[in-house]
Design a protein around this motif. Sequence first.
Motif, short mmCIF file in Angstrom:
data_model
loop_
_atom_site.label_atom_id
_atom_site.label_comp_id
_atom_site.label_asym_id
_atom_site.label_seq_id
_atom_site.Cartn_x
_atom_site.Cartn_y
_atom_site.Cartn_z
N ASN A 136 -78.17 32.01 -62.83
CA ASN A 136 -77.81 31.80 -61.42
C ASN A 136 -78.45 32.86 -60.54
O ASN A 136 -78.98 32.57 -59.46
CB ASN A 136 -76.29 31.90 -61.24
N LEU A 137 -78.40 34.10 -60.99
CA LEU A 137 -78.85 35.23 -60.19
C LEU A 137 -80.37 35.35 -60.16
O LEU A 137 -80.96 35.63 -59.11
CB LEU A 137 -78.23 36.52 -60.71
N THR A 138 -81.01 35.12 -61.31
CA THR A 138 -82.48 35.23 -61.33
C THR A 138 -83.12 34.12 -60.51
O THR A 138 -84.10 34.35 -59.79
CB THR A 138 -83.02 35.19 -62.76
N ILE A 139 -82.55 32.94 -60.57
CA ILE A 139 -83.10 31.81 -59.81
C ILE A 139 -82.86 32.02 -58.32
O ILE A 139 -83.74 31.76 -57.48
CB ILE A 139 -82.50 30.48 -60.31
N LEU A 140 -81.69 32.54 -57.97
CA LEU A 140 -81.41 32.85 -56.57
C LEU A 140 -82.35 33.93 -56.06
O LEU A 140 -82.96 33.79 -54.99
CB LEU A 140 -79.95 33.30 -56.41
N GLN A 141 -82.49 35.00 -56.81
CA GLN A 141 -83.35 36.10 -56.36
C GLN A 141 -84.81 35.66 -56.27
O GLN A 141 -85.52 36.03 -55.33
CB GLN A 141 -83.21 37.30 -57.30
N ALA A 142 -85.24 34.85 -57.23
CA ALA A 142 -86.61 34.33 -57.15
C ALA A 142 -86.81 33.50 -55.89
O ALA A 142 -87.83 33.63 -55.20
CB ALA A 142 -86.91 33.49 -58.40
N GLY A 143 -85.84 32.64 -55.58
CA GLY A 143 -85.95 31.81 -54.39
C GLY A 143 -85.98 32.63 -53.11
O GLY A 143 -86.73 32.32 -52.18
N LEU A 144 -85.17 33.68 -53.07
CA LEU A 144 -85.09 34.50 -51.86
C LEU A 144 -86.34 35.35 -51.64
O LEU A 144 -86.74 35.60 -50.50
CB LEU A 144 -83.87 35.42 -51.93
N THR A 145 -86.94 35.80 -52.72
CA THR A 145 -88.08 36.71 -52.60
C THR A 145 -89.43 36.01 -52.71
O THR A 145 -90.47 36.65 -52.62
CB THR A 145 -88.00 37.82 -53.66
N SER A 152 -71.59 36.32 -60.96
CA SER A 152 -71.97 35.15 -61.76
C SER A 152 -71.61 35.37 -63.23
O SER A 152 -71.70 36.50 -63.72
CB SER A 152 -73.47 34.91 -61.64
N PRO A 153 -71.25 34.31 -63.94
CA PRO A 153 -70.97 34.45 -65.37
C PRO A 153 -72.23 34.60 -66.21
O PRO A 153 -72.14 35.00 -67.38
CB PRO A 153 -70.23 33.16 -65.72
#
Length: 229
Positions: A175-184, A170-171
């Motif tokens: 993107n990554l924090t929101i994805l990781q929050a959603g997954l966990t 990701s640039p």
Amino acid sequence: MPPFRLTNRYFLVRAGESEYESLGLINTNPVAKTSVDNGLSEKGKKQTVRAAFDLKEMRACDGNCWIWPSITQRAYQAAEIIAAVNGVNRSHIVPEYSFLDARGLGAYEGKSLDTLSEVYESDSLSPNIKPPPTDDGTPNESVLDVFVRVTQVMSILETQYSEDTVIIVSPDSDNLTILQAGLTGLDLRRHRDLSFGPGEVRFVDASSIPTYKQPASTVYKCLNPPSCT
């Protein structure tokens, strides 16, 4: 929504510092995402090389490995460095053209990176709050807007591959924090707690993903009263 148990292994990588970031400026307008100025700074290249060796040490690409970068210049450059260090064929670099764009920050475009604290204060109140709009074509995305994008990426990856390794590049951090929050299952309002530094690498531990995911809403649900952690 991604399945609660992932069939692939995932590594999340934030590209190294960009030229704009080296100047302390926010640049999220997708019109400029492929410009040279959106590429890696000299410091960003070193950060990305370190990330590539971190992935090698983590044995990320010992098996079948795919690299999914945003088409944004710095993310794609990072993907090429990761591929070179980890012996990944260029045909396994799959550019993502829109779902992994840097979060559009609207009227904050061109302002100092220090003003991001204002964005994250709003995020902590509700994942539905958007940054103020602007008329230069820069999107103004809420946390929930980004969440929709990144879950679409995961749905595509889980459909397209099975028992492979995918490195998402990701640039930006959001993107990554929101994805990781959603997954966990972390409350999306707290995504900033998971902040990625430039060139940071994380493995997504599928075993840590619960059956239930915190909904993307302003309503906090307590799953185990009176303990609501």
